[in-house]
Design an enzyme around this catalytic site. Sequence first.
Site, PDB file in Angstrom:
ATOM      1  N   TRP A 102       0.843  -1.211   0.000  1.00 54.05           N
ATOM      2  CA  TRP A 102       0.000   0.000   0.000  1.00 54.05           C
ATOM      3  C   TRP A 102       0.862   1.239   0.000  1.00 54.05           C
ATOM      4  CZ3 TRP A 102      -4.239  -1.362  -1.908  1.00 54.05           C
ATOM      5  CH2 TRP A 102      -4.839  -2.581  -1.552  1.00 54.05           C
ATOM      6  N   ASP A 169      -1.333   6.723   6.489  1.00 61.36           N
ATOM      7  CA  ASP A 169      -2.365   5.768   6.084  1.00 61.36           C
ATOM      8  C   ASP A 169      -2.588   4.813   7.255  1.00 61.36           C
ATOM      9  OD1 ASP A 169      -3.927   3.764   5.029  1.00 61.36           O
ATOM     10  OD2 ASP A 169      -2.626   3.332   3.315  1.00 61.36           O
ATOM     11  N   LYS A 193     -11.494  -1.918   6.938  1.00 61.93           N
ATOM     12  CA  LYS A 193     -10.592  -2.738   7.734  1.00 61.93           C
ATOM     13  C   LYS A 193     -10.971  -2.713   9.214  1.00 61.93           C
ATOM     14  CE  LYS A 193      -7.983  -3.583   4.083  1.00 61.93           C
ATOM     15  NZ  LYS A 193      -7.289  -2.458   3.484  1.00 61.93           N
TER      16      LYS A 193
HETATM   17  C1  LIG Z   1      -6.665  -1.982   2.147  1.00 61.81           C
HETATM   18  C2  LIG Z   1      -5.692  -0.898   2.283  1.00 61.81           C
HETATM   19  C3  LIG Z   1      -5.620   0.155   1.353  1.00 61.81           C
HETATM   20  C4  LIG Z   1      -6.496   0.215   0.126  1.00 61.81           C
HETATM   21  O1  LIG Z   1      -7.781   0.563   0.475  1.00 61.81           O
HETATM   22  P1  LIG Z   1      -8.931   0.755  -0.628  1.00 61.81           P
HETATM   23  O2  LIG Z   1     -10.032   1.326   0.210  1.00 61.81           O
HETATM   24  O3  LIG Z   1      -9.226  -0.590  -1.208  1.00 61.81           O
HETATM   25  O4  LIG Z   1      -8.442   1.718  -1.644  1.00 61.81           O
HETATM   26  C5  LIG Z   1      -4.697   1.151   1.570  1.00 61.81           C
HETATM   27  N1  LIG Z   1      -3.870   1.125   2.623  1.00 61.81           N
HETATM   28  C6  LIG Z   1      -3.895   0.141   3.532  1.00 61.81           C
HETATM   29  C7  LIG Z   1      -2.954   0.158   4.687  1.00 61.81           C
HETATM   30  C8  LIG Z   1      -4.808  -0.903   3.386  1.00 61.81           C
HETATM   31  O5  LIG Z   1      -4.838  -1.894   4.294  1.00 61.81           O
END
Ligand SMILES: *Cc1c(COP(=O)(O)O)cnc(C)c1O
Length: 356
Positions: A102, A169, A193
């Site tokens: 990511w 993030d 998540k």
């Molecule tokens: C799943 C995830 C993403 C991507 O998320 P989307 O909503 O599918 O774009 C980005 N960063 C992390 C740390 C993730 O676990």
Amino acid sequence: MKKHNFSAGPCILPQEVFEKAAQAVLNFNDMGLSLLEISHRDKAFVAVMEEARALALDLLGLTGKGYQALFLQGGASMEFLRIPYNLMRVDGKAAYLDTGTWASGAIKEAKAFGETVVVASSKPENYNHIPTGYAIPEDADYFHCTSNNTIFGTQMKSFPETNVPVVCDMSSDIFSRTLDFSKFDLIYAGAQKNMGPAGVTLIVVKEEILGKTGRAIPNIMNYQQHIDKESMYNTPPVFAVYTSLLTMQWLKNLGGIAAIEKLNEAKAQLIYNEIDRNPLFKGTTVKEDRSNMNATFLLVDESHKEKFDSMWKAAGISGINGHRSVGGYRASMYNALPIESVQVLVDIMKELEKSI
Ligand SMILES: *Cc1c(COP(=O)(O)O)cnc(C)c1O
């Protein structure tokens, strides 16, 4: 029977959240209408958005500290793009820490904008640790990091001290542990998540860092537009926002982040103790960087795979296959996963050992 759901995302949410969300789809607030068929401008939904924005700041301890919370569409991946759009000056540069798939996705988007310095990367070791000892250029417009690497099972336990704005993030560990969130200037997290269903992303931004790029920003990409329009610039994903609010209310009632952190630590300890004790298994990451959310592990001897897989499936366990880039297993233990589910998995690991 409800499965023991270790899915990495979309993931388990509290049962009471599923029930309340289902009820709102049938009859929202006793209005005689579904949540899905009312205007997002209806005062009943405006109240949902206002409470969601306020509660996100409240849980993070950021109320009254110059931050704004937004609920936007496009997933965390859209923020990979919105962040440089809003924070990288024309002719400026950004610094990124590469700790996984990511993080590297975020780097790719930033590179389309301008100079993007990767301060360190653990890619050569298949992202099995969090790099240390790197320097963040003083003149960077911001520093971007990923607090929890969902695929590889590593988690940043500390964050660099820097004068550069810090962007993080937190998609896979938002609301899971206490941190001084005021050290971050922008936090973002795809809901699916640890917060709600797919379809919405939480963005928490310190307002003073915006408006400095010298770049024309299209409205839909512009955080300030979304702040001015109170996260209703266009139709918000009403179901995802409402369900995220229910999860945040559940967490608040439980005692907030500090309370869930204790449970998350207990769950992580339970699984990692077994991975380290049981000679049939081994972890995939260095110990000090292990994630409390996603525990990644392998069978030492792959020939036990068929037996182990049939045992955990029979025990009602779901979603522990590892990501294809790591292989093996990944037990994702987000906020809503009960410790009893982790105990069921650990018992199966012990049973496998006895049976061999
Ligand atoms: C799943 C995830 C993403 C991507 O998320 P989307 O909503 O599918 O774009 C980005 N960063 C992390 C740390 C993730 O676990």
